[in-house]
Motif scaffolding. Structure first.
Motif, PDB file in Angstrom:
ATOM      1  N   ALA A  46       0.837  -1.198   0.000  1.00 60.15           N
ATOM      2  CA  ALA A  46       0.000   0.000   0.000  1.00 60.15           C
ATOM      3  C   ALA A  46       0.872   1.248   0.000  1.00 60.15           C
ATOM      4  CB  ALA A  46      -0.913  -0.005   1.219  1.00 60.15           C
ATOM      5  N   ARG A  92      -2.018   9.561   5.556  1.00 61.09           N
ATOM      6  CA  ARG A  92      -3.246   9.621   6.362  1.00 61.09           C
ATOM      7  C   ARG A  92      -4.396  10.224   5.560  1.00 61.09           C
ATOM      8  NH1 ARG A  92       0.472  11.280  10.372  1.00 61.09           N
ATOM      9  NH2 ARG A  92      -0.037  13.467   9.967  1.00 61.09           N
ATOM     10  N   ARG A  94      -4.772  10.222   2.269  1.00 59.55           N
ATOM     11  CA  ARG A  94      -5.204   9.265   1.246  1.00 59.55           C
ATOM     12  C   ARG A  94      -6.095   8.182   1.859  1.00 59.55           C
ATOM     13  NH1 ARG A  94      -5.125   3.597   0.518  1.00 59.55           N
ATOM     14  NH2 ARG A  94      -5.228   3.160  -1.722  1.00 59.55           N
ATOM     15  N   ASN A  95      -5.689   7.658   3.016  1.00 62.04           N
ATOM     16  CA  ASN A  95      -6.477   6.615   3.660  1.00 62.04           C
ATOM     17  C   ASN A  95      -7.837   7.143   4.106  1.00 62.04           C
ATOM     18  OD1 ASN A  95      -4.412   4.787   3.296  1.00 62.04           O
ATOM     19  ND2 ASN A  95      -3.566   5.053   5.346  1.00 62.04           N
ATOM     20  N   ALA A  96      -7.867   8.381   4.585  1.00 62.84           N
ATOM     21  CA  ALA A  96      -9.138   8.969   5.010  1.00 62.84           C
ATOM     22  C   ALA A  96     -10.083   9.153   3.837  1.00 62.84           C
ATOM     23  CB  ALA A  96      -8.887  10.306   5.705  1.00 62.84           C
ATOM     24  N   VAL A  98      -9.977   7.507   0.817  1.00 60.16           N
ATOM     25  CA  VAL A  98     -10.361   6.226   0.206  1.00 60.16           C
ATOM     26  C   VAL A  98     -11.323   5.452   1.087  1.00 60.16           C
ATOM     27  CG1 VAL A  98      -9.476   3.971  -0.523  1.00 60.16           C
ATOM     28  CG2 VAL A  98      -8.254   6.059  -1.163  1.00 60.16           C
ATOM     29  N   HIS A  99     -11.060   5.455   2.398  1.00 59.05           N
ATOM     30  CA  HIS A  99     -11.867   4.638   3.303  1.00 59.05           C
ATOM     31  C   HIS A  99     -12.907   5.453   4.070  1.00 59.05           C
ATOM     32  CE1 HIS A  99      -9.118   1.403   2.409  1.00 59.05           C
ATOM     33  NE2 HIS A  99      -8.091   2.134   2.810  1.00 59.05           N
ATOM     34  N   ASP A 100     -12.945   6.765   3.828  1.00 56.72           N
ATOM     35  CA  ASP A 100     -13.908   7.661   4.475  1.00 56.72           C
ATOM     36  C   ASP A 100     -13.900   7.484   5.989  1.00 56.72           C
ATOM     37  OD1 ASP A 100     -15.783   9.613   4.725  1.00 56.72           O
ATOM     38  OD2 ASP A 100     -17.494   8.376   4.143  1.00 56.72           O
ATOM     39  N   HIS A 101     -12.690   7.552   6.562  1.00 52.73           N
ATOM     40  CA  HIS A 101     -12.554   7.413   8.005  1.00 52.73           C
ATOM     41  C   HIS A 101     -13.276   8.557   8.744  1.00 52.73           C
ATOM     42  CE1 HIS A 101      -8.621   4.886   7.545  1.00 52.73           C
ATOM     43  NE2 HIS A 101      -9.707   4.194   7.307  1.00 52.73           N
ATOM     44  N   ASP A 103     -16.388   9.630   8.791  1.00 51.07           N
ATOM     45  CA  ASP A 103     -17.266  10.487   7.982  1.00 51.07           C
ATOM     46  C   ASP A 103     -16.499  11.684   7.434  1.00 51.07           C
ATOM     47  OD1 ASP A 103     -19.524   8.894   8.430  1.00 51.07           O
ATOM     48  OD2 ASP A 103     -19.878   9.866  10.360  1.00 51.07           O
ATOM     49  N   TYR A 104     -15.400  11.382   6.817  1.00 56.02           N
ATOM     50  CA  TYR A 104     -14.448  12.410   6.377  1.00 56.02           C
ATOM     51  C   TYR A 104     -15.115  13.487   5.530  1.00 56.02           C
ATOM     52  CZ  TYR A 104     -10.121  14.396   4.542  1.00 56.02           C
ATOM     53  OH  TYR A 104      -9.112  15.260   4.206  1.00 56.02           O
TER      54      TYR A 104
END
Length: 212
Positions: A46, A92, A94-96, A98-101, A103-104
């Motif tokens: 990743a 961080r 990118r991950n937020a 892509v994965h909508d950490h 409720d981004y």
């Protein structure tokens, strides 16, 4: 973010290819230790894995015969520029995204823009500093080889934007094939530098070509 990841992949693969045996072993060790997951090959890595390898691999290569001094400079420069800290911000982000950490995307648009701009700027700035410090590998095309006043072979290469780089080489160079120049942190002309055939790095990268 894609271009940043390509730069990290390109540099890591280029550095790793200088190891005589299976260079994926230290990469696997870095990934396994940092993420507590089983290494399943380069294609499974990743963005965050490449960031970690980019920051730590030069330190692992300090003991390479005849080439350790180069990676001592690279590892020291990467650490002094706080590269891991700056690149972690874009990982961080990118991950937020892509994965909508958390409720981004429910946050105010101005906050999203500000965070994206900050993370991308930090990544671009630190990579620019490393490039200017002459520690990132470069994809170059040989243009001319001549003798200087002392009879030494002086090779001129250019990047995709036409910027010229000059190095002293010990033997004649195939001018038809692009090369990967493993920079040493020396700001002047390198003597007998590491020049790798670009097609070997392309083969390791697969379809993801080196940055132009």
């Amino acid at each position: 973010m894609t271009e940043v990841e390509r730069i990290l992949r390109f540099a890591s693969v280029t550095w790793g290819s200088l190891i005589a045996d299976d260079w994926t072993r230290p990469v696997a060790e870095i990934v396994a230790k940092s993420s507590n997951k089983t290494f399943r090959g380069l294609r499974s890595m990743a963005f965050g894995d490449w960031k970690t390898v980019f920051c730590l691999l030069p330190g692992r290569l300090r003991n390479l015969p005849q080439r350790g001094a180069i990676f001592d400079v690279v590892a020291t420069t990467v650490r002094k520029q706080r590269t891991d800290e700056h690149l972690s911000a874009i990982v961080r982000l990118r991950n937020a995204v892509v994965h909508d950490h958390g409720d981004y995307f429910n946050r105010p648009q101005s906050d999203l823009v500000r965070e994206m701009y900050s993370a991308c700027s930090r990544a671009i700035d630190v990579l620019s500093h490393l490039y200017q410090a002459h520690v990132l590998p470069m994809a170059l095309q040989p243009q001319e080889e001549r003798r200087d006043r002392y009879g030494r072979r002086l090779l001129t290469l250019t990047d995709a934007e036409g910027m010229a780089v000059e190095v002293f080489v010990a033997q004649e160079t195939d001018m038809s094939q692009p090369l990967i120049y493993v920079t040493s942190g020396v700001s002047m002309r390198d003597v007998a530098p590491i020049l790798l055939p670009a097609n070997t790095i392309e083969a390791e990268l697969g379809q993801d070509r080196y940055p132009q």
